[in-house]
Design a protein around this motif. Structure first.
Motif, short mmCIF file in Angstrom:
data_model
loop_
_atom_site.label_atom_id
_atom_site.label_comp_id
_atom_site.label_asym_id
_atom_site.label_seq_id
_atom_site.Cartn_x
_atom_site.Cartn_y
_atom_site.Cartn_z
N MET A 1 29.82 7.92 -1.20
CA MET A 1 28.64 8.77 -1.20
C MET A 1 27.88 8.61 0.11
SD MET A 1 25.74 8.95 -4.09
CE MET A 1 24.15 8.44 -3.53
N GLU A 2 27.49 9.71 0.68
CA GLU A 2 26.78 9.69 1.95
C GLU A 2 25.29 9.47 1.71
OE1 GLU A 2 26.16 12.79 5.54
OE2 GLU A 2 28.13 12.71 4.61
N THR A 3 24.71 8.46 2.36
CA THR A 3 23.31 8.12 2.11
C THR A 3 22.35 9.07 2.81
OG1 THR A 3 23.26 6.56 3.95
CG2 THR A 3 23.78 5.68 1.77
N VAL A 4 22.82 9.81 3.82
CA VAL A 4 21.93 10.70 4.57
C VAL A 4 21.34 11.77 3.66
CG1 VAL A 4 21.84 12.40 6.43
CG2 VAL A 4 23.09 10.27 6.75
N ASN A 5 22.13 12.29 2.74
CA ASN A 5 21.66 13.36 1.88
C ASN A 5 21.10 12.84 0.56
OD1 ASN A 5 22.35 15.38 3.69
ND2 ASN A 5 24.45 15.38 3.00
N GLN A 6 21.03 11.54 0.40
CA GLN A 6 20.50 10.97 -0.84
C GLN A 6 19.02 11.29 -0.94
OE1 GLN A 6 20.96 6.76 -1.05
NE2 GLN A 6 20.01 6.60 -3.04
N ARG A 7 18.60 11.72 -2.13
CA ARG A 7 17.19 12.04 -2.34
C ARG A 7 16.48 10.87 -2.98
NH1 ARG A 7 16.83 18.03 -4.75
NH2 ARG A 7 16.72 16.80 -6.63
N LEU A 8 15.26 10.61 -2.52
CA LEU A 8 14.46 9.51 -3.03
C LEU A 8 13.14 10.04 -3.56
CD1 LEU A 8 14.87 7.12 0.03
CD2 LEU A 8 16.12 6.98 -2.12
N SER A 9 12.70 9.51 -4.70
CA SER A 9 11.39 9.87 -5.23
C SER A 9 10.31 9.15 -4.42
CB SER A 9 11.29 9.46 -6.70
OG SER A 9 11.30 8.05 -6.80
N LYS A 10 9.07 9.46 -4.70
CA LYS A 10 7.97 8.82 -3.96
C LYS A 10 7.99 7.31 -4.19
CE LYS A 10 3.68 10.53 -3.14
NZ LYS A 10 2.36 11.05 -3.50
N LYS A 11 8.23 6.89 -5.42
CA LYS A 11 8.26 5.46 -5.74
C LYS A 11 9.41 4.78 -4.99
CE LYS A 11 8.46 2.26 -9.61
NZ LYS A 11 8.56 2.12 -11.05
N GLU A 12 10.58 5.40 -4.97
CA GLU A 12 11.74 4.82 -4.27
C GLU A 12 11.51 4.79 -2.76
OE1 GLU A 12 15.28 6.26 -7.29
OE2 GLU A 12 14.53 7.65 -5.78
N THR A 13 10.90 5.84 -2.23
CA THR A 13 10.60 5.89 -0.80
C THR A 13 9.64 4.78 -0.41
OG1 THR A 13 10.93 8.28 -0.78
CG2 THR A 13 9.71 7.36 1.05
N ALA A 14 8.62 4.57 -1.22
CA ALA A 14 7.65 3.50 -0.96
C ALA A 14 8.35 2.14 -0.99
CB ALA A 14 6.52 3.54 -1.97
N GLN A 15 9.27 1.92 -1.92
CA GLN A 15 9.99 0.65 -2.01
C GLN A 15 10.83 0.41 -0.77
OE1 GLN A 15 12.11 1.08 -5.72
NE2 GLN A 15 10.60 -0.14 -6.83
N VAL A 16 11.52 1.45 -0.29
CA VAL A 16 12.35 1.31 0.91
C VAL A 16 11.49 0.97 2.12
CG1 VAL A 16 13.81 2.59 2.54
CG2 VAL A 16 14.18 2.83 0.09
N LEU A 17 10.30 1.56 2.19
CA LEU A 17 9.39 1.31 3.31
C LEU A 17 8.62 0.00 3.16
CD1 LEU A 17 7.98 4.90 3.78
CD2 LEU A 17 9.66 3.74 5.22
N GLY A 18 8.68 -0.63 1.99
CA GLY A 18 7.99 -1.90 1.79
C GLY A 18 6.50 -1.74 1.58
N MET A 19 6.08 -0.66 0.94
CA MET A 19 4.67 -0.45 0.66
C MET A 19 4.52 0.10 -0.75
SD MET A 19 3.95 3.07 2.86
CE MET A 19 4.50 2.47 4.42
N ASP A 20 3.30 0.12 -1.24
CA ASP A 20 3.11 0.70 -2.58
C ASP A 20 2.90 2.20 -2.47
OD1 ASP A 20 0.49 0.91 -1.73
OD2 ASP A 20 -0.29 -0.60 -3.09
N VAL A 21 2.95 2.87 -3.61
CA VAL A 21 2.86 4.34 -3.65
C VAL A 21 1.51 4.82 -3.12
CG1 VAL A 21 2.91 6.34 -5.18
CG2 VAL A 21 4.50 4.47 -5.55
N LYS A 22 0.46 4.09 -3.41
CA LYS A 22 -0.88 4.47 -2.95
C LYS A 22 -0.95 4.49 -1.41
CE LYS A 22 -5.31 3.59 -5.00
NZ LYS A 22 -6.13 2.64 -5.73
N THR A 23 -0.35 3.49 -0.79
CA THR A 23 -0.33 3.43 0.67
C THR A 23 0.50 4.57 1.25
OG1 THR A 23 -0.56 1.03 0.57
CG2 THR A 23 0.20 1.96 2.65
#
Length: 60
Positions: A1-23
């Motif tokens: 599976m190619e990660t470039v086209n993988q979709r992330l929710s807001k919660k998952e995106t925040a986790q990858v960036l190392g911050m909480d959803v509010k930030t």
């Protein structure tokens, strides 16, 4: 599976960036992070490519 086209929710995106959803929400409102690439049924989705581009930015 190619990660470039993988979709992330807001919660998952925040986790990858190392911050909480509010930030992440603050970053989006201030224009420091791009808005979602897709909004489907009221859910915001970012692509892994957007997140990687942000992490590669020297300002980060």
């Amino acid at each position: 599976m190619e990660t470039v086209n993988q979709r992330l929710s807001k919660k998952e995106t925040a986790q990858v960036l190392g911050m909480d959803v509010k930030t992440l929400t603050r970053y989006i409102r201030k224009g420091w992070f791009p808005g979602p690439s897709v909004i489907e049924n009221g859910v915001s989705w970012w692509t892994m490519q957007q997140v990687e581009r942000y992490l590669d930015d020297p300002k980060w």
